[in-house]
Design an enzyme around this catalytic site. Sequence first.
Site, PDB file in Angstrom:
ATOM      1  CG  LEU A  10      50.117  57.380  71.405  1.00 19.78           C
ATOM      2  CD1 LEU A  10      49.024  58.564  72.551  1.00 19.78           C
ATOM      3  CD2 LEU A  10      50.042  56.141  73.101  1.00 19.78           C
ATOM      4  CB  ALA A  11      52.045  54.002  66.701  1.00 18.88           C
ATOM      5  NE  ARG A  17      41.532  61.420  58.837  1.00 18.41           N
ATOM      6  CZ  ARG A  17      41.435  61.397  58.670  1.00 18.41           C
ATOM      7  NH1 ARG A  17      41.930  63.550  58.488  1.00 18.41           N
ATOM      8  NH2 ARG A  17      41.707  61.917  60.072  1.00 18.41           N
ATOM      9  N   GLY A 143      42.406  69.926  70.546  1.00 21.23           N
ATOM     10  CA  GLY A 143      42.199  70.087  72.089  1.00 21.23           C
ATOM     11  C   GLY A 143      42.898  71.703  72.264  1.00 21.23           C
ATOM     12  NE  ARG A 319      71.229  50.147  40.219  1.00 23.71           N
ATOM     13  CZ  ARG A 319      71.383  48.316  39.515  1.00 23.71           C
ATOM     14  NH1 ARG A 319      72.049  48.785  38.196  1.00 23.71           N
ATOM     15  NH2 ARG A 319      71.003  47.548  40.485  1.00 23.71           N
ATOM     16  CE  LYS A 337      75.348  45.744  40.550  1.00 23.81           C
ATOM     17  NZ  LYS A 337      74.745  44.533  40.584  1.00 23.81           N
ATOM     18  CB  SER A 391      84.390  52.765  21.799  1.00 21.93           C
ATOM     19  OG  SER A 391      84.874  54.343  22.562  1.00 21.93           O
ATOM     20  NE  ARG A 426      88.382  45.240  16.010  1.00 17.91           N
ATOM     21  CZ  ARG A 426      89.288  46.175  16.259  1.00 17.91           C
ATOM     22  NH1 ARG A 426      88.663  46.318  17.935  1.00 17.91           N
ATOM     23  NH2 ARG A 426      90.226  46.687  16.107  1.00 17.91           N
TER      24      ARG A 426
HETATM   25  C1  UD1 Z   1      44.320  64.074  69.766  1.00 15.26           C
HETATM   26  C2  UD1 Z   1      44.164  64.998  70.356  1.00 15.26           C
HETATM   27  C3  UD1 Z   1      44.764  66.544  70.960  1.00 15.26           C
HETATM   28  C4  UD1 Z   1      45.583  67.241  69.905  1.00 15.26           C
HETATM   29  C5  UD1 Z   1      45.903  66.475  68.887  1.00 15.26           C
HETATM   30  C6  UD1 Z   1      46.180  66.871  68.314  1.00 15.26           C
HETATM   31  C7  UD1 Z   1      43.199  63.333  72.628  1.00 15.26           C
HETATM   32  C8  UD1 Z   1      42.083  62.836  73.057  1.00 15.26           C
HETATM   33  N1  UD1 Z   1      43.331  64.571  72.342  1.00 15.26           N
HETATM   34  O1  UD1 Z   1      43.160  64.747  69.213  1.00 15.26           O
HETATM   35  O2  UD1 Z   1      43.634  66.814  72.115  1.00 15.26           O
HETATM   36  O3  UD1 Z   1      45.006  68.203  69.807  1.00 15.26           O
HETATM   37  O4  UD1 Z   1      45.204  64.839  69.191  1.00 15.26           O
HETATM   38  O5  UD1 Z   1      47.232  65.735  66.989  1.00 15.26           O
HETATM   39  O6  UD1 Z   1      44.472  62.913  72.741  1.00 15.26           O
HETATM   40  N2  UD1 Z   1      45.809  56.767  69.248  1.00 15.26           N
HETATM   41  C9  UD1 Z   1      46.320  55.835  69.373  1.00 15.26           C
HETATM   42  N3  UD1 Z   1      44.944  54.865  70.395  1.00 15.26           N
HETATM   43  C10 UD1 Z   1      43.744  55.422  70.431  1.00 15.26           C
HETATM   44  C11 UD1 Z   1      43.000  57.133  70.444  1.00 15.26           C
HETATM   45  C12 UD1 Z   1      44.831  57.905  69.006  1.00 15.26           C
HETATM   46  O7  UD1 Z   1      47.589  54.659  69.705  1.00 15.26           O
HETATM   47  O8  UD1 Z   1      42.922  54.784  70.815  1.00 15.26           O
HETATM   48  C13 UD1 Z   1      47.198  57.447  68.853  1.00 15.26           C
HETATM   49  C14 UD1 Z   1      46.691  57.308  67.024  1.00 15.26           C
HETATM   50  O9  UD1 Z   1      47.625  56.377  66.538  1.00 15.26           O
HETATM   51  C15 UD1 Z   1      47.593  59.299  67.215  1.00 15.26           C
HETATM   52  C16 UD1 Z   1      46.962  59.327  68.226  1.00 15.26           C
HETATM   53  O10 UD1 Z   1      46.823  58.634  69.181  1.00 15.26           O
HETATM   54  O11 UD1 Z   1      48.829  58.502  66.881  1.00 15.26           O
HETATM   55  C17 UD1 Z   1      46.164  60.918  68.547  1.00 15.26           C
HETATM   56  O12 UD1 Z   1      44.989  59.923  67.912  1.00 15.26           O
HETATM   57  P1  UD1 Z   1      43.907  61.087  67.231  1.00 15.26           P
HETATM   58  O13 UD1 Z   1      42.533  60.409  67.170  1.00 15.26           O
HETATM   59  O14 UD1 Z   1      44.315  61.185  65.861  1.00 15.26           O
HETATM   60  O15 UD1 Z   1      43.702  62.343  68.193  1.00 15.26           O
HETATM   61  P2  UD1 Z   1      43.004  63.786  67.805  1.00 15.26           P
HETATM   62  O16 UD1 Z   1      40.849  63.852  68.024  1.00 15.26           O
HETATM   63  O17 UD1 Z   1      43.502  64.272  67.008  1.00 15.26           O
END
Ligand code: UD1
Length: 448
Positions: A10-11, A17, A143, A319, A337, A391, A426
């Site tokens: 998930l990204a 922040r 969580g 390098r 390099k 040198s 030289r």
């Molecule tokens: C989540 C977990 C929580 C856990 C915590 C650990 C859920 C509901 N909660 O909470 O239980 O303790 O992570 O750090 O899963 N992301 C997406 N799409 C979205 C939302 C999030 O890709 O719509 C990705 C974010 O980029 C991130 C990850 O999911 O990499 C977690 O999302 P984040 O919003 O940080 O979840 P938490 O509230 O921290």
Amino acid sequence: MSRARAAIILAAGQGTRMKSELPKVLHQVGGRAMLDWAIATAQGVGAARVVVVVGTHSPAVGEHVAKRLGAESVAIQDPPLGTAHAVRAAEQALAGFDGDVVVTYADAPFVPAERIEALFNLRADKGGLAVLGFEAADPTGYGRLILSADGALDRIVEQRDANEAERAVKLSNSGVLCADAKTLFQLLAQVRNDNAKGEYYLTDVVALGRAAGHKTHVLTGPESDTLGVNSKVELAEAEAQFQQRMRRAAMEAGVTLIDPASVFFSYDTVIESDVTIEPNVYFGLGVKVAKGARIKAYCHIDGAEIGPGSNVGPFARLRPGTKLGPNVKIGNFVEVKNATFGAKAQASHLTYVGDADVGARANLGCGTITCNYDGFSKFRTTIGEDVFIGSDTALVAPVTVGDRAYTGTGSVITKDVPPGALGVARARQTNIEGWADKNRAAKQKPKP
Ligand code: UD1
Ligand code: MG
């Protein structure tokens, strides 16, 4: 490993922040983007398919994934409606996949591969769903993993939805979860967003899974594994943790670090045993240091291979494209390099060697400069074996100094020097007898 494996990373988070134009997950730790750490771990546990869920706010992330893994590995979540919704976005990319899938976060990419391996194995052995948890020193924001009387995982409750008793629980959710892919997507389809945040929570698949008769397990690991990065401060903390690990691993492999805290590694730095590294040394990407070498204080080394028994520094800069053979000496204020040095060759002081091949046992005198660039193109300098460069020689490339040749101190060498010859370029010295004394006397004459 009998079942096929896949990973969903998930990204899609905004990463606001970080306060940066660069998307959060492309920030680097140990010289590697956090997203690439997550991908490498997924590949390290044998995931045959890796899907990265990205948002529409940072196209650079999707481009990065497409370049590394191919466009079929990019899943777009638009708009982001929660972690369950994010995982569902990967469903199409995993169409036809039959096996187990692990969900990880690109912004918490330091969960060791062994831990994820153990999670896959736990799930494969016992069936159902497996979640990676940890005992949080301060669980606020995580969580909570709520266990049932039989010790199984009953449900995961998010901070905002938890009651007082649940908030007191320290066993927390890392976010890493492993399940059979088909089961996971079936459960995800049932997740609703009737919670405090109005989001689709991935964590809800635990209670849903249990209700559907699936077993649910927790594997606990140390809290430090799950370190997440949301700000530059946390990025620096992740970097510090990575450096600690690398220093320890180097020392455990027989490397002497006189002041470990001042030596900085990249994720791919390779240092063999019996190497000594003095204080304040920085290793960029692609460095290999062979047995018995010594890196003296204040060196910056990048993309370089250092041969066994070689001595580098203090204050040397190596390098990319530098290849030092055995027992080479690179001394203070020397920059190298895209150049090779044969065995026992040396450049001991104040020298620039770029785009050059230096033969075995050649000695480059203080102030040697390879003039490799004419403002448009780069040219190579070839220095033979047993050559002695006087040198302050400027070697205007392309140019070759043959084996055993010398160059006269202060020469500007523009033509090849044959093997065994002396190249001097030289002005000849003339001495004007008495000039200095006369000059001094004239200058010191009292003014009328
Ligand atoms: C989540 C977990 C929580 C856990 C915590 C650990 C859920 C509901 N909660 O909470 O239980 O303790 O992570 O750090 O899963 N992301 C997406 N799409 C979205 C939302 C999030 O890709 O719509 C990705 C974010 O980029 C991130 C990850 O999911 O990499 C977690 O999302 P984040 O919003 O940080 O979840 P938490 O509230 O921290
Ligand atoms: Mg988070």
